[in-house]
Enzyme design. Structure first.
Site, PDB file in Angstrom:
ATOM      1  N   PRO A   1       0.831  -1.205   0.000  1.00  0.00           N
ATOM      2  CA  PRO A   1       0.000   0.000   0.000  1.00  0.00           C
ATOM      3  C   PRO A   1       0.864   1.252   0.000  1.00  0.00           C
ATOM      4  O   PRO A   1       1.864   1.332   0.712  1.00  0.00           O
ATOM      5  CB  PRO A   1      -0.818  -0.131   1.287  1.00  0.00           C
ATOM      6  N   GLU A   2       0.451   2.212  -0.805  1.00  0.00           N
ATOM      7  CA  GLU A   2       1.205   3.452  -0.941  1.00  0.00           C
ATOM      8  C   GLU A   2       0.397   4.599  -0.344  1.00  0.00           C
ATOM      9  O   GLU A   2      -0.615   4.378   0.320  1.00  0.00           O
ATOM     10  CB  GLU A   2       1.544   3.675  -2.413  1.00  0.00           C
TER      11      GLU A   2
END
Length: 271
Positions: free
Chosen positions: A2-3
């Protein structure tokens, strides 16, 4: 992994649910989930803490407490969500915090992490982790002028540099590929070869792709995060062999800094 947009989406979802809740106890189900402090100290220190604010710094979820900060990095497969008190622990739950909400309702704040790479910190000095990070790409600190000067001071390929969290915080594989495509810059281009105008275009591309990612609740791919739709709007990421939506050329994939990298050989020519 996840960014920034995915972590921001989780923070926004949890913010109204967690603010004002009191942590009654901790159910630590895998000790190595804790980066600091020790399990015994964590259980003692977390009890009775009130959650004042839910925020984000880079890819960290930041829960500000009455007596410190709870920091959570999801890494590859982590997720953070609320569950009813009667919900039994799942196989991959690593940490569960029993909460009492503002209305007195009890629930679990669950950190679930299949691959066990995620980490949790309880600390009174979050700056020890945050100070090593680069600027937030959606902050006022991140300007076209800053980016141009920062690029020209380094002699590195663009893709690995943009992934370096000490350079710029929050970007990962997906949004870096998408930003470079929007900016029409090859991922192997040397940072100190970028002209001022190109840096301005890249600055705008980084911000616009992150803002769109947040607007679409992030991207849902091969990890536990679900509910996003940005994956339906990718230009190059994970589209090897498909047509570029801008020029029609075939999207290529190469490995840069041990990371799969997607780009359009026509839009992103190597200068």
């Amino acid at each position: 992994m996840p960014e920034l947009p995915e972590v921001e989406t989780i923070a926004r979802r949890l913010r109204p649910q967690l603010a004002g809740s009191t942590i009654l106890s901790a159910d630590l189900r895998w000790a190595r989930t804790l980066a600091a402090p020790s399990p015994r100290a964590f259980k003692r220190q977390i009890q009775g803490q009130q959650i004042l604010e839910v925020g984000r710094r880079a890819k960290f979820l930041h829960l500000r407490l009455t007596g410190g900060s709870l920091l959570i990095h999801l890494r590859m497969s982590g997720d953070l969500y609320l569950a009813e008190q009667a919900t039994p622990a799942a196989t991959h739950d690593r940490l569960r915090l029993l909460l009492s909400g503002m209305d007195g309702t009890a629930s679990w704040l669950v950190f679930n992490d299949t691959r066990k790479f995620g980490r949790v910190w309880l600390t009174s000095q979050p700056e020890l982790l945050f100070d090593r990070l680069g600027p937030e790409p959606l902050s006022e600190e991140f300007t076209p002028a800053w980016l141009y000067e920062a690029l020209r001071r380094r002699h590195r390929q663009l893709k690995p540099l943009l992934l370096d969290q000490t350079f710029l915080a929050g970007l990962g594989n997906i949004y870096t590929d998408e930003a470079l495509h929007r900016a029409r810059l090859h991922p192997l281009r040397s940072s100190d070869s970028i002209r001022r105008k190109q840096a301005e275009v890249l600055w705008n591309a980084i911000r616009s792709v992150l803002q769109e990612g947040i607007q679409r609740n992030g991207a849902s791919l091969d990890w536990v995060y679900r509910g996003g739709e940005f994956q339906n709007y990718f230009h190059v990421y994970d589209r090897e062999g498909q047509a570029c939506p801008v020029c029609g050329a075939t999207i290529k994939r190469l490995v840069v800094g041990q990371r799969g990298t997607h780009f359009c050989p026509r839009c992103q020519r190597m200068e």
